[in-house]
Write a protein that holds these residues in place. Structure first.
Motif, mmCIF file in Angstrom:
data_model
loop_
_atom_site.group_PDB
_atom_site.id
_atom_site.type_symbol
_atom_site.label_atom_id
_atom_site.label_comp_id
_atom_site.label_asym_id
_atom_site.label_seq_id
_atom_site.Cartn_x
_atom_site.Cartn_y
_atom_site.Cartn_z
ATOM 1 N N ARG A 252 0.846 -1.201 0.000
ATOM 2 C CA ARG A 252 0.000 0.000 0.000
ATOM 3 C C ARG A 252 0.879 1.248 0.000
ATOM 4 N NH1 ARG A 252 -2.866 2.587 5.327
ATOM 5 N NH2 ARG A 252 -3.495 4.560 4.341
ATOM 6 N N ASN A 253 0.578 2.181 -0.872
ATOM 7 C CA ASN A 253 1.280 3.458 -0.892
ATOM 8 C C ASN A 253 0.508 4.446 -0.019
ATOM 9 O OD1 ASN A 253 3.502 2.897 -2.641
ATOM 10 N ND2 ASN A 253 2.070 2.862 -4.353
ATOM 11 N N ARG A 254 0.832 4.435 1.251
ATOM 12 C CA ARG A 254 0.121 5.299 2.192
ATOM 13 C C ARG A 254 0.563 6.746 2.060
ATOM 14 N NH1 ARG A 254 1.401 7.140 7.794
ATOM 15 N NH2 ARG A 254 -0.566 7.938 8.597
ATOM 16 N N ARG A 255 -0.402 7.643 2.117
ATOM 17 C CA ARG A 255 -0.089 9.064 2.115
ATOM 18 C C ARG A 255 0.323 9.513 3.519
ATOM 19 N NH1 ARG A 255 -4.841 12.437 -0.141
ATOM 20 N NH2 ARG A 255 -6.092 11.093 1.216
ATOM 21 N N ALA A 256 0.937 10.660 3.610
ATOM 22 C CA ALA A 256 1.372 11.189 4.904
ATOM 23 C C ALA A 256 0.183 11.285 5.859
ATOM 24 C CB ALA A 256 2.002 12.565 4.722
ATOM 25 N N GLY A 257 0.470 11.243 7.151
ATOM 26 C CA GLY A 257 -0.567 11.128 8.166
ATOM 27 C C GLY A 257 -1.649 12.186 8.119
ATOM 28 N N GLN A 258 -1.286 13.430 7.799
ATOM 29 C CA GLN A 258 -2.291 14.487 7.785
ATOM 30 C C GLN A 258 -3.322 14.279 6.666
ATOM 31 O OE1 GLN A 258 0.958 14.763 7.046
ATOM 32 N NE2 GLN A 258 1.433 16.660 5.953
ATOM 33 N N TYR A 259 -2.906 13.555 5.630
ATOM 34 C CA TYR A 259 -3.825 13.256 4.520
ATOM 35 C C TYR A 259 -4.570 11.941 4.758
ATOM 36 C CZ TYR A 259 -0.732 16.720 2.459
ATOM 37 O OH TYR A 259 0.004 17.852 2.249
ATOM 38 N N GLY A 260 -3.837 10.910 5.159
ATOM 39 C CA GLY A 260 -4.464 9.614 5.404
ATOM 40 C C GLY A 260 -5.496 9.648 6.509
ATOM 41 N N SER A 261 -5.289 10.515 7.485
ATOM 42 C CA SER A 261 -6.226 10.639 8.611
ATOM 43 C C SER A 261 -7.484 11.415 8.240
ATOM 44 C CB SER A 261 -5.542 11.350 9.779
ATOM 45 O OG SER A 261 -5.219 12.685 9.404
ATOM 46 N N GLY A 262 -7.404 12.176 7.142
ATOM 47 C CA GLY A 262 -8.522 13.035 6.758
ATOM 48 C C GLY A 262 -8.479 14.407 7.410
ATOM 49 N N PHE A 263 -7.492 14.645 8.275
ATOM 50 C CA PHE A 263 -7.433 15.922 8.995
ATOM 51 C C PHE A 263 -7.164 17.095 8.048
ATOM 52 C CE2 PHE A 263 -5.969 13.722 13.184
ATOM 53 C CZ PHE A 263 -7.260 13.261 13.374
ATOM 54 N N ASP A 264 -6.305 16.884 7.058
ATOM 55 C CA ASP A 264 -5.994 17.962 6.118
ATOM 56 C C ASP A 264 -7.253 18.398 5.365
ATOM 57 O OD1 ASP A 264 -3.797 19.487 4.480
ATOM 58 O OD2 ASP A 264 -5.069 18.526 2.967
ATOM 59 N N LYS A 265 -8.089 17.439 5.008
ATOM 60 C CA LYS A 265 -9.322 17.757 4.281
ATOM 61 C C LYS A 265 -10.277 18.584 5.157
ATOM 62 C CE LYS A 265 -10.815 14.674 1.456
ATOM 63 N NZ LYS A 265 -11.438 13.450 0.871
ATOM 64 N N VAL A 266 -10.314 18.250 6.442
ATOM 65 C CA VAL A 266 -11.155 19.024 7.368
ATOM 66 C C VAL A 266 -10.629 20.458 7.462
ATOM 67 C CG1 VAL A 266 -11.846 19.300 9.776
ATOM 68 C CG2 VAL A 266 -11.907 17.042 8.718
ATOM 69 N N ILE A 267 -9.325 20.601 7.603
ATOM 70 C CA ILE A 267 -8.739 21.943 7.713
ATOM 71 C C ILE A 267 -8.992 22.743 6.431
ATOM 72 C CG2 ILE A 267 -6.582 23.229 7.970
ATOM 73 C CD1 ILE A 267 -5.566 20.868 9.694
ATOM 74 N N GLU A 268 -8.894 22.067 5.290
ATOM 75 C CA GLU A 268 -9.167 22.739 4.017
ATOM 76 C C GLU A 268 -10.619 23.232 3.958
ATOM 77 O OE1 GLU A 268 -8.334 21.964 -0.723
ATOM 78 O OE2 GLU A 268 -8.597 20.234 0.598
ATOM 79 N N ARG A 269 -11.545 22.402 4.413
ATOM 80 C CA ARG A 269 -12.959 22.793 4.419
ATOM 81 C C ARG A 269 -13.204 23.961 5.376
ATOM 82 N NH1 ARG A 269 -16.482 21.181 7.961
ATOM 83 N NH2 ARG A 269 -15.460 19.184 8.426
ATOM 84 N N LEU A 270 -12.619 23.870 6.564
ATOM 85 C CA LEU A 270 -12.796 24.931 7.550
ATOM 86 C C LEU A 270 -12.178 26.243 7.067
ATOM 87 C CD1 LEU A 270 -12.084 22.927 10.833
ATOM 88 C CD2 LEU A 270 -14.314 23.695 9.979
ATOM 89 N N THR A 271 -11.105 26.121 6.297
ATOM 90 C CA THR A 271 -10.468 27.308 5.724
ATOM 91 C C THR A 271 -11.429 28.016 4.776
ATOM 92 O OG1 THR A 271 -8.251 26.335 5.885
ATOM 93 C CG2 THR A 271 -8.538 28.133 4.314
ATOM 94 N N LYS A 272 -12.068 27.250 3.912
ATOM 95 C CA LYS A 272 -13.026 27.823 2.958
ATOM 96 C C LYS A 272 -14.239 28.406 3.681
ATOM 97 C CE LYS A 272 -11.720 24.796 -0.882
ATOM 98 N NZ LYS A 272 -12.142 23.673 -1.776
ATOM 99 N N GLU A 273 -14.709 27.691 4.714
ATOM 100 C CA GLU A 273 -15.867 28.173 5.473
ATOM 101 C C GLU A 273 -15.556 29.472 6.210
ATOM 102 O OE1 GLU A 273 -17.037 24.966 7.993
ATOM 103 O OE2 GLU A 273 -17.810 23.732 6.346
ATOM 104 N N SER A 274 -14.279 29.701 6.458
ATOM 105 C CA SER A 274 -13.846 30.929 7.137
ATOM 106 C C SER A 274 -13.526 32.038 6.137
ATOM 107 C CB SER A 274 -12.612 30.647 8.002
ATOM 108 O OG SER A 274 -12.883 29.675 8.984
ATOM 109 N N ASN A 275 -13.818 31.770 4.852
ATOM 110 C CA ASN A 275 -13.552 32.732 3.776
ATOM 111 C C ASN A 275 -12.072 33.083 3.661
ATOM 112 O OD1 ASN A 275 -16.323 33.049 2.942
ATOM 113 N ND2 ASN A 275 -16.647 34.305 4.784
ATOM 114 N N LEU A 276 -11.244 32.074 3.908
ATOM 115 C CA LEU A 276 -9.798 32.235 3.770
ATOM 116 C C LEU A 276 -9.324 31.430 2.568
ATOM 117 C CD1 LEU A 276 -8.850 31.839 7.538
ATOM 118 C CD2 LEU A 276 -8.957 33.975 6.235
ATOM 119 N N LYS A 277 -8.190 31.831 2.022
ATOM 120 C CA LYS A 277 -7.690 31.186 0.806
ATOM 121 C C LYS A 277 -6.746 30.033 1.110
ATOM 122 C CE LYS A 277 -5.704 32.333 -3.715
ATOM 123 N NZ LYS A 277 -5.161 33.425 -4.573
#
Length: 290
Positions: A252-277
């Protein structure tokens, strides 16, 4: 592991094991036997522990060898609902009949943990914080389950050529890049961060991949057995498969922990919800609330 006590002792150790490219070992089967023997010796000396688990190669191999030794241990995975690491952790645990505990974090918990990570590491750099978020969340979860000792896969990428940066034009460059990472990157970027977080929770972390003998064995191996254009950490994958890990998991080609855990995706969503780039702007915004 006294060489992990300070940056000075770490650098002194790495300097002592540097090897010439022209003198590297080309008997990969012998190296595999030596690696398995030493991993076994390291794990044999530990009783009742947890494993920071992602269903990736490194943590799965540690769990598999621990099971072979009939050790008493629990695997811990953290992430968001349906995240890659949680999904694979379940699959590997089922395949190997491992005791697995899962923590699904809410947005509120992720934000709170980000704040605590920044307080502990005293840094708001996005990469450092996002990786630290995974480590912090997992160690916190294990602490809540009364673990006192945790095994992690830290160091595997450096000694077995697991990063994209190891895709070099020549195998000699691969070897030199592995040592550059050991000399310059891992202490300040990874070891220090994990030690700070573990000390915060008063938990002892053990990194079998950073054992002196494991490093010596791995770094005397010719990189042709570590990496090619398609696959990284080749010999470690073969060792895991030879030891009983299903090929699907070993390769398995595992991605780095922040991506594999889904945390990066949450932060990306929260960034957009905060009207930040940018995600770093969201982290900076959280910093202002500390």
């Amino acid at each position: 592991m006294e060489h992990l006590n300070s940056e000075e002792s770490w650098n002194k150790f790495i300097k002592s094991v540097e090897t010439s490219f022209d003198e590297l070992e080309t008997n990969s089967e012998r190296i595999k036997r030596q690696l398995k023997q030493r991993f076994t010796e390291v794990i044999e000396g530990i009783n009742e522990f947890g494993i920071l688990f992602s269903g990736g190669l490194d943590s799965s191999l540690l769990a598999l060898l621990s099971k072979h030794l009939n050790k008493k241990f629990t695997c811990y995975v953290v992430g968001t609902e349906n995240s890659e690491d949680v999904d694979y952790a379940k699959k590997v645990a089922s395949s190997l009949n491992l005791k697995l505990k899962i923590k699904i974090l809410t947005d509120k918990e992720i934000i709170e943990n980000i704040k605590n990570v920044m307080k502990i590491i005293k840094d708001n750099d996005y990469t450092k914080v996002s990786v630290g978020l995974v480590v912090y969340s997992a160690i916190k979860f294990a602490k809540e389950n009364n673990e006192k000792i945790l095994l992690t896969g830290l160091g595997s990428e450096e000694i077995f050529a697991g990063y994209q940066r190891h895709l070099k034009n020549s195998l000699k460059d691969v070897h030199e890049e592995c040592f550059r990472g050991l000399r310059q990157d891992i202490w300040r970027k990874d070891i220090t961060r994990d030690k700070l977080i573990a000390d915060h929770f008063k938990i002892k972390i053990i990194c079998p991949f950073l054992d002196k003998e494991i490093i010596k064995i791995a770094m005397k191996l010719h990189p042709m057995f570590k990496i090619n254009k398609e696959t990284k950490k080749i010999i470690l994958r073969e060792l895991a498969e030879d030891s009983g890990l299903e090929k699907e998991f070993a390769f398995r080609n595992r991605r780095a922990g922040q991506y594999g855990s889904g945390f990066d995706k949450v932060i990306e969503r929260l960034t957009k919800e905060s009207n930040l780039k940018f995600k770093k702007e969201f982290i900076e915004k959280i910093t202002d609330t500390l």
